[in-house]
Motif scaffolding. Structure first.
Motif, PDB file in Angstrom:
ATOM      1  N   SER A  32       3.620  21.498  -3.855  1.00 49.38           N
ATOM      2  CA  SER A  32       3.987  20.939  -5.160  1.00 49.38           C
ATOM      3  C   SER A  32       3.552  19.481  -5.275  1.00 49.38           C
ATOM      4  O   SER A  32       3.778  18.851  -6.310  1.00 49.38           O
ATOM      5  CB  SER A  32       5.502  21.029  -5.369  1.00 49.38           C
ATOM      6  OG  SER A  32       6.190  20.157  -4.490  1.00 49.38           O
ATOM      7  N   LYS A  33       2.928  18.986  -4.221  1.00 46.44           N
ATOM      8  CA  LYS A  33       2.452  17.607  -4.233  1.00 46.44           C
ATOM      9  C   LYS A  33       0.982  17.552  -3.848  1.00 46.44           C
ATOM     10  O   LYS A  33       0.495  18.410  -3.110  1.00 46.44           O
ATOM     11  CB  LYS A  33       3.255  16.749  -3.248  1.00 46.44           C
ATOM     12  CG  LYS A  33       4.710  16.563  -3.624  1.00 46.44           C
ATOM     13  CD  LYS A  33       5.397  15.620  -2.655  1.00 46.44           C
ATOM     14  CE  LYS A  33       6.829  15.356  -3.077  1.00 46.44           C
ATOM     15  NZ  LYS A  33       7.497  14.377  -2.184  1.00 46.44           N
ATOM     16  N   GLY A  34       0.300  16.532  -4.359  1.00 47.43           N
ATOM     17  CA  GLY A  34      -1.073  16.274  -3.939  1.00 47.43           C
ATOM     18  C   GLY A  34      -2.129  16.643  -4.956  1.00 47.43           C
ATOM     19  O   GLY A  34      -2.081  17.713  -5.568  1.00 47.43           O
ATOM     20  N   LEU A  35      -3.087  15.720  -5.134  1.00 49.29           N
ATOM     21  CA  LEU A  35      -4.264  15.967  -5.959  1.00 49.29           C
ATOM     22  C   LEU A  35      -5.499  15.829  -5.080  1.00 49.29           C
ATOM     23  O   LEU A  35      -5.520  14.998  -4.163  1.00 49.29           O
ATOM     24  CB  LEU A  35      -4.348  14.953  -7.104  1.00 49.29           C
ATOM     25  CG  LEU A  35      -3.227  14.963  -8.136  1.00 49.29           C
ATOM     26  CD1 LEU A  35      -3.493  13.892  -9.188  1.00 49.29           C
ATOM     27  CD2 LEU A  35      -3.093  16.329  -8.800  1.00 49.29           C
ATOM     28  N   PRO A  36      -6.532  16.640  -5.327  1.00 50.07           N
ATOM     29  CA  PRO A  36      -7.744  16.564  -4.499  1.00 50.07           C
ATOM     30  C   PRO A  36      -8.512  15.270  -4.738  1.00 50.07           C
ATOM     31  O   PRO A  36      -8.782  14.902  -5.888  1.00 50.07           O
ATOM     32  CB  PRO A  36      -8.556  17.784  -4.947  1.00 50.07           C
ATOM     33  CG  PRO A  36      -8.081  18.075  -6.333  1.00 50.07           C
ATOM     34  CD  PRO A  36      -6.635  17.694  -6.360  1.00 50.07           C
ATOM     35  N   ILE A  37      -8.840  14.575  -3.671  1.00 51.21           N
ATOM     36  CA  ILE A  37      -9.620  13.343  -3.782  1.00 51.21           C
ATOM     37  C   ILE A  37     -11.037  13.683  -4.242  1.00 51.21           C
ATOM     38  O   ILE A  37     -11.648  14.615  -3.744  1.00 51.21           O
ATOM     39  CB  ILE A  37      -9.674  12.608  -2.423  1.00 51.21           C
ATOM     40  CG1 ILE A  37      -8.279  12.134  -2.022  1.00 51.21           C
ATOM     41  CG2 ILE A  37     -10.629  11.418  -2.472  1.00 51.21           C
ATOM     42  CD1 ILE A  37      -8.211  11.517  -0.651  1.00 51.21           C
ATOM     43  N   SER A  41       0.546  12.533  -1.865  1.00 52.04           N
ATOM     44  CA  SER A  41       1.972  12.426  -2.165  1.00 52.04           C
ATOM     45  C   SER A  41       2.309  12.499  -3.648  1.00 52.04           C
ATOM     46  O   SER A  41       3.493  12.493  -4.016  1.00 52.04           O
ATOM     47  CB  SER A  41       2.510  11.104  -1.600  1.00 52.04           C
ATOM     48  OG  SER A  41       2.296  11.027  -0.202  1.00 52.04           O
ATOM     49  N   ILE A  42       1.312  12.555  -4.513  1.00 49.49           N
ATOM     50  CA  ILE A  42       1.588  12.607  -5.959  1.00 49.49           C
ATOM     51  C   ILE A  42       2.364  13.879  -6.295  1.00 49.49           C
ATOM     52  O   ILE A  42       1.922  14.991  -5.990  1.00 49.49           O
ATOM     53  CB  ILE A  42       0.277  12.557  -6.768  1.00 49.49           C
ATOM     54  CG1 ILE A  42      -0.381  11.180  -6.617  1.00 49.49           C
ATOM     55  CG2 ILE A  42       0.538  12.852  -8.240  1.00 49.49           C
ATOM     56  CD1 ILE A  42      -1.762  11.081  -7.254  1.00 49.49           C
ATOM     57  N   ASP A  43       3.518  13.718  -6.897  1.00 52.25           N
ATOM     58  CA  ASP A  43       4.361  14.853  -7.275  1.00 52.25           C
ATOM     59  C   ASP A  43       3.836  15.450  -8.582  1.00 52.25           C
ATOM     60  O   ASP A  43       3.789  14.773  -9.618  1.00 52.25           O
ATOM     61  CB  ASP A  43       5.811  14.390  -7.447  1.00 52.25           C
ATOM     62  CG  ASP A  43       6.765  15.538  -7.680  1.00 52.25           C
ATOM     63  OD1 ASP A  43       6.701  16.147  -8.771  1.00 52.25           O
ATOM     64  OD2 ASP A  43       7.574  15.835  -6.784  1.00 52.25           O
ATOM     65  N   ASP A  91       0.864  -1.179   0.000  1.00 51.66           N
ATOM     66  CA  ASP A  91       0.000   0.000   0.000  1.00 51.66           C
ATOM     67  C   ASP A  91       0.899   1.227   0.000  1.00 51.66           C
ATOM     68  O   ASP A  91       1.936   1.246   0.668  1.00 51.66           O
ATOM     69  CB  ASP A  91      -0.883  -0.040   1.259  1.00 51.66           C
ATOM     70  CG  ASP A  91      -1.877   1.101   1.324  1.00 51.66           C
ATOM     71  OD1 ASP A  91      -1.432   2.244   1.498  1.00 51.66           O
ATOM     72  OD2 ASP A  91      -3.076   0.858   1.223  1.00 51.66           O
ATOM     73  N   ILE A  92       0.509   2.252  -0.749  1.00 50.28           N
ATOM     74  CA  ILE A  92       1.311   3.476  -0.821  1.00 50.28           C
ATOM     75  C   ILE A  92       0.854   4.464   0.239  1.00 50.28           C
ATOM     76  O   ILE A  92      -0.337   4.727   0.400  1.00 50.28           O
ATOM     77  CB  ILE A  92       1.240   4.090  -2.226  1.00 50.28           C
ATOM     78  CG1 ILE A  92       1.901   3.144  -3.230  1.00 50.28           C
ATOM     79  CG2 ILE A  92       1.919   5.459  -2.263  1.00 50.28           C
ATOM     80  CD1 ILE A  92       1.689   3.504  -4.666  1.00 50.28           C
ATOM     81  N   LYS A  93       1.794   5.011   0.940  1.00 48.24           N
ATOM     82  CA  LYS A  93       1.514   5.933   2.045  1.00 48.24           C
ATOM     83  C   LYS A  93       0.943   7.259   1.532  1.00 48.24           C
ATOM     84  O   LYS A  93       1.541   7.915   0.676  1.00 48.24           O
ATOM     85  CB  LYS A  93       2.803   6.195   2.836  1.00 48.24           C
ATOM     86  CG  LYS A  93       2.629   7.084   4.045  1.00 48.24           C
ATOM     87  CD  LYS A  93       3.960   7.251   4.768  1.00 48.24           C
ATOM     88  CE  LYS A  93       3.815   8.155   5.980  1.00 48.24           C
ATOM     89  NZ  LYS A  93       5.125   8.338   6.663  1.00 48.24           N
ATOM     90  N   SER A  94      -0.255   7.616   2.040  1.00 49.79           N
ATOM     91  CA  SER A  94      -0.889   8.913   1.720  1.00 49.79           C
ATOM     92  C   SER A  94      -0.810   9.201   0.220  1.00 49.79           C
ATOM     93  O   SER A  94      -0.318  10.257  -0.203  1.00 49.79           O
ATOM     94  CB  SER A  94      -0.229  10.050   2.504  1.00 49.79           C
ATOM     95  OG  SER A  94      -0.190   9.771   3.876  1.00 49.79           O
ATOM     96  N   LEU A 147       8.871   7.691  -8.561  1.00 50.53           N
ATOM     97  CA  LEU A 147       7.596   8.390  -8.379  1.00 50.53           C
ATOM     98  C   LEU A 147       7.545   9.225  -7.100  1.00 50.53           C
ATOM     99  O   LEU A 147       6.536   9.891  -6.846  1.00 50.53           O
ATOM    100  CB  LEU A 147       6.450   7.367  -8.371  1.00 50.53           C
ATOM    101  CG  LEU A 147       6.286   6.543  -9.652  1.00 50.53           C
ATOM    102  CD1 LEU A 147       5.248   5.455  -9.455  1.00 50.53           C
ATOM    103  CD2 LEU A 147       5.907   7.446 -10.820  1.00 50.53           C
ATOM    104  N   ASP A 148       8.615   9.189  -6.327  1.00 49.72           N
ATOM    105  CA  ASP A 148       8.674   9.909  -5.049  1.00 49.72           C
ATOM    106  C   ASP A 148       7.517   9.505  -4.123  1.00 49.72           C
ATOM    107  O   ASP A 148       6.892  10.339  -3.480  1.00 49.72           O
ATOM    108  CB  ASP A 148       8.674  11.425  -5.270  1.00 49.72           C
ATOM    109  CG  ASP A 148       9.215  12.180  -4.054  1.00 49.72           C
ATOM    110  OD1 ASP A 148       9.850  11.549  -3.202  1.00 49.72           O
ATOM    111  OD2 ASP A 148       8.966  13.405  -3.951  1.00 49.72           O
TER     112      ASP A 148
END
Length: 363
Positions: A209-214, A142-144, A135-138, A275-276
């Motif tokens: 600079s990271k994150g997309l709205p759910i 965390s999407i760059d 599972d990917i954390k947050s 993918l950071d």
């Protein structure tokens, strides 16, 4: 012949598609009051590149787990549909068949079905099979954005399309990806629910600079594009065909314990370097197939599948709330009950359905 994607036909098509799912929302009704003017203004803003994303609405959903939602304005949802209408097929045709989230003809139950199939291939008792669940954390937080845009841009520029098409598509993609909804929003709901969201999962804290709205259509689509890089690595570089991913939850199967153990570290390094993204190590599960796997609301074993206890507990709580004094369910609550029944039907749940009268409720 059109020399722009921003035509009235395209905007209207996107509007109708958007309206199908959001017809009775406050934003949609407000837009409808002056539909022709609003569509014309949106078209003008897109054609002249004056388009700017409107204010978002932020709220917290608590079930099945707390999540921070930044909901786009209806006007912006039209633009999301317009963009997806242009580029979705380009990316979709190259997506892995093992990616199941937010895709037509895929979904949760198909992912579960394929996982069952993989489990059975290890023998009836799963003795010859091991699985690795990660599972990917947050993930969404965390999407760059730069990495995502570079992935999308690389694909777009190699399309056999005219330059004007590429320029307009990339202009719109950049606006959506680089947008920071946390800088222009109103919060709706109980303020104390904000404390349910850890800071590392909230757009309101940390690196902009990271994150997309759910919740946004484009966020779901971009998430699949982002993790298609992982799918390709797992399948083509590491050689796994027994693999299933649903958003940021994924599971791999193999007879070799040593291979899975080594590749667990390899995947973690790849996610971080390429993918950071960080693997949520506390959620990593590495076991024999005979033990069974907890995946997408089910507990899947080689011989049978059960509904997760958390799901049953959540349903029981809701079920008891909607019963009237005579022990019947109101018709307005039947869709919710039916949704759970559909979930139960993909497991060995005859006794469970019998207990809650679900076997005869929908006759």
């Amino acid at each position: 012949m059109n020399t722009t994607i921003f035509t009235f036909e395209n905007v209207y098509k996107a509007y109708k598609k958007c309206l199908k799912n959001k017809k009775n929302t406050a934003n949609a009704l407000k837009f409808e009051l002056n539909r022709e003017k609003n569509l014309s203004q949106l078209l003008y803003d897109l054609q002249t590149e004056r388009y700017k994303i409107s204010r978002h609405i932020c709220f917290i959903v608590t079930h099945p787990s707390p999540r921070e939602i930044f909901a786009a304005d209806f006007r912006d949802r039209i633009v999301h549909h317009l963009l997806c209408n242009e580029i979705q097929d380009i990316f979709e045709k190259d997506f892995s068949d093992n990616s199941y989230a937010n895709r037509k003809h895929y979904g949760t139950h198909k992912a579960v079905k394929k996982t069952k199939w993989h489990m059975r291939r290890g023998g009836r008792d799963g003795r010859n099979l091991y699985f690795l669940k990660m599972d990917i954390k947050s993930f969404f937080r965390s999407i760059d954005k730069k990495i995502l845009f570079d992935i999308v841009q690389k694909k777009i520029v190699h399309q056999d399309k005219p330059d004007w098409w590429k320029q307009e598509v990339l202009w719109l993609i950049k606006i959506i990806i680089l947008n920071t909804p946390q800088n222009n929003y109103i919060f709706k709901g109980k303020m104390d629910t904000q404390s349910l969201i850890p800071k590392h999962k909230s757009l309101l804290f940390g690196d902009a600079s990271k994150g997309l709205p759910i919740g946004n259509l484009t966020s779901q689509f971009f998430a699949n594009i982002y993790l298609d890089t992982l799918d390709s690595f797992v399948e083509n570089t590491l050689g796994y065909q027994r693999y299933a991913r649903y958003v940021d939850d994924f599971v791999l199967f193999d007879e070799s314990k040593e291979k899975l153990e080594n590749d667990m570290r390899t995947i973690s390094v790849f996610c971080l370097d390429t993918l950071d993204l960080q693997i949520a190590t506390h959620k990593t599960v590495f076991r024999k197939g005979s033990v069974g796997i907890d995946f997408l609301g089910y507990y899947i074993k080689p011989t049978h599948t059960l509904v997760r206890r958390k799901v049953v507990k959540r349903f029981k709580k809701k079920f008891l709330k909607v019963l009237d004094t005579d022990g019947f369910v109101m018709s307005s609550d039947l869709p919710m009950i039916n949704s759970y029944k559909g979930h139960f039907e993909h497991a060995h749940s005859y006794n469970l359905q019998k207990k809650f009268r679900l076997l005869d409720m929908f006759e």
